[in-house]
Design an enzyme around this catalytic site. Structure first.
Site, PDB file in Angstrom:
ATOM      1  CG  ASP A   9      19.684 -52.075  63.156  1.00  0.00           C
ATOM      2  OD1 ASP A   9      19.690 -53.291  63.410  1.00  0.00           O
ATOM      3  OD2 ASP A   9      18.529 -51.347  63.133  1.00  0.00           O
ATOM      4  CB  SER A  10      18.148 -54.939  60.096  1.00  0.00           C
ATOM      5  OG  SER A  10      17.260 -54.352  61.229  1.00  0.00           O
ATOM      6  CE1 TYR A  41      19.915 -58.252  58.047  1.00  0.00           C
ATOM      7  CE2 TYR A  41      21.426 -57.621  59.918  1.00  0.00           C
ATOM      8  CZ  TYR A  41      21.256 -57.692  58.637  1.00  0.00           C
ATOM      9  OH  TYR A  41      22.087 -57.375  57.563  1.00  0.00           O
ATOM     10  N   GLY A  42      15.421 -60.228  62.528  1.00  0.00           N
ATOM     11  CA  GLY A  42      14.784 -61.150  63.680  1.00  0.00           C
ATOM     12  C   GLY A  42      14.217 -62.186  62.984  1.00  0.00           C
ATOM     13  CB  CYS A  73      21.519 -55.230  64.795  1.00  0.00           C
ATOM     14  SG  CYS A  73      20.712 -56.400  64.238  1.00  0.00           S
ATOM     15  CG  ASN A  74      20.020 -55.701  70.855  1.00  0.00           C
ATOM     16  OD1 ASN A  74      20.635 -55.749  72.070  1.00  0.00           O
ATOM     17  ND2 ASN A  74      19.838 -54.759  70.520  1.00  0.00           N
ATOM     18  CB  THR A  75      18.853 -59.760  65.591  1.00  0.00           C
ATOM     19  OG1 THR A  75      17.766 -59.016  66.279  1.00  0.00           O
ATOM     20  CG2 THR A  75      18.461 -60.806  65.017  1.00  0.00           C
ATOM     21  CD  GLU A 149      12.912 -49.624  59.952  1.00  0.00           C
ATOM     22  OE1 GLU A 149      12.699 -49.001  58.612  1.00  0.00           O
ATOM     23  OE2 GLU A 149      13.923 -50.018  60.560  1.00  0.00           O
ATOM     24  CB  CYS A 180      15.112 -54.888  69.489  1.00  0.00           C
ATOM     25  SG  CYS A 180      14.789 -54.233  67.887  1.00  0.00           S
ATOM     26  CB  THR A 181      19.115 -50.840  68.133  1.00  0.00           C
ATOM     27  OG1 THR A 181      19.071 -51.636  66.886  1.00  0.00           O
ATOM     28  CG2 THR A 181      20.353 -51.490  68.869  1.00  0.00           C
ATOM     29  CG  HIS A 182      14.045 -51.189  65.083  1.00  0.00           C
ATOM     30  ND1 HIS A 182      15.335 -51.942  64.761  1.00  0.00           N
ATOM     31  CD2 HIS A 182      13.760 -50.624  63.735  1.00  0.00           C
ATOM     32  CE1 HIS A 182      15.397 -51.895  63.330  1.00  0.00           C
ATOM     33  NE2 HIS A 182      14.494 -51.312  62.835  1.00  0.00           N
TER      34      HIS A 182
HETATM   35  N1  DGL Z   1      17.595 -53.531  65.307  1.00  0.00           N
HETATM   36  C1  DGL Z   1      17.708 -54.919  65.314  1.00  0.00           C
HETATM   37  C2  DGL Z   1      18.028 -55.309  66.879  1.00  0.00           C
HETATM   38  O1  DGL Z   1      18.625 -54.673  67.800  1.00  0.00           O
HETATM   39  C3  DGL Z   1      17.006 -55.928  64.448  1.00  0.00           C
HETATM   40  C4  DGL Z   1      15.511 -55.648  64.041  1.00  0.00           C
HETATM   41  C5  DGL Z   1      15.304 -56.711  62.803  1.00  0.00           C
HETATM   42  O2  DGL Z   1      15.722 -56.440  61.843  1.00  0.00           O
HETATM   43  O3  DGL Z   1      14.568 -57.623  63.356  1.00  0.00           O
HETATM   44  O4  DGL Z   1      17.758 -56.447  67.118  1.00  0.00           O
END
Ligand code: DGL
Length: 266
Positions: A9-10, A41-42, A73-75, A149, A180-182
């Site tokens: 992931d990011s 990453y977004g 990570c979805n992005t 985070e 988003c996995t966060h």
């Molecule tokens: N955890 C990420 C996702 O699922 C990326 C979040 C990010 O870095 O913007 O999209």
């Protein structure tokens, strides 16, 4: 030999997916990698995402006998999967927003994701295919990613700020897809902001089932015969000023101390 599962992931978001996979496959060896140098990453272009994920994942695949890669990570998953699958000869699993299960239970859906994910044609195709008659509202927020985070290293989430971000959805959606996995780390706070009745759906458990299925299909169980709990290893792309707090977080999840791959952003 335990199965080696690489989760990427990011940032710390992929740990929400790790928890689900670990529950299904407790005896695997986990390698967790996150690209903190290029977080979030977004906000990145598709070509940068492809370049960075390919670099980091190839490097770790040459270092460990990885059996499966999980892009948690979805992005990144909305763009990097085809090129990674071309490059690697092991299964690569991605995470996509859980629109399909959400559409089975609601037609007032909110998709909460990063600014990049809510713009991708991949996301629009998902909605068209699996929720054609639902009202799906999209909200992309990097601030929410940062809040997750922060929470993971012990900083409280400001509910007033969260309420403000989610205010367009007050009484408008009854089901939220955590795209988003966060965001699974913010479940309690999102409920505080929008009320307890809101249904929150993420993809972690489905991904875990898929990983287990793919490892079994390849003739690899969960390594029950070894009955040893392996300490995971964790890699970041650049030194972190939050190293101490991160080490604490990772240690609680059975990982060793942070190792740096040294892959700066530009
Ligand atoms: N955890 C990420 C996702 O699922 C990326 C979040 C990010 O870095 O913007 O999209």
């Amino acid at each position: 030999m335990p199965k080696h599962i690489l989760i990427f992931d990011s940032g710390i978001g992929g740990l929400s997916v790790y928890k689900d996979i670990k529950y299904q496959l407790p005896l695997a060896k986990y390698i967790y990698a996150f690209d903190n140098a290029a977080f979030p990453y977004g906000e990145l272009t598709e070509s940068v995402l492809i370049e960075r994920t390919t670099h980091i994942i190839s490097k770790l695949c040459s270092k460990f006998p990885i059996d499966i890669v999980v892009i948690a990570c979805n992005t990144a998953s909305t763009v990097v999967l085809p090129s990674l699958r071309d490059k690697l000869d092991i299964p690569v699993v991605g995470v996509v927003p859980a629109i399909k299960p959400a559409a089975l239970v609601s037609n007032k859906i909110g998709l909460l994701a990063t600014p990049a994910t809510v713009k991708r044609s991949y996301t629009y195709d998902l909605i068209k295919s699996f929720a054609p008659i639902s009202d799906v509202q999209l909200l992309g927020s990097t601030r929410l990613v940062e809040m997750a985070e922060e929470k993971m290293i012990g900083i409280d989430v400001d509910i007033t700020e969260l309420k403000e971000i989610l205010s367009p959805w007050q009484n408008k959606v009854d089901t939220i897809v955590l795209g988003c996995t966060h965001f699974p780390f913010l479940k309690n706070e999102i409920k505080k902001a929008l009320g307890n009745k809101i249904l929150l759906i993420d993809s972690g458990e489905a991904i875990a089932r898929r990983v287990k299925q793919l490892l079994n299909e390849n003739g690899n169980g969960d390594g029950v015969e070894s009955a040893v709990l392996f300490e995971g290893e964790v890699f970041c792309s650049a030194p972190s000023i939050k190293e101490e707090a991160l080490n604490h977080t990772f240690k609680e999840l059975n990982f060793s101390s942070l190792q740096c791959l040294g892959y700066p952003k530009f």
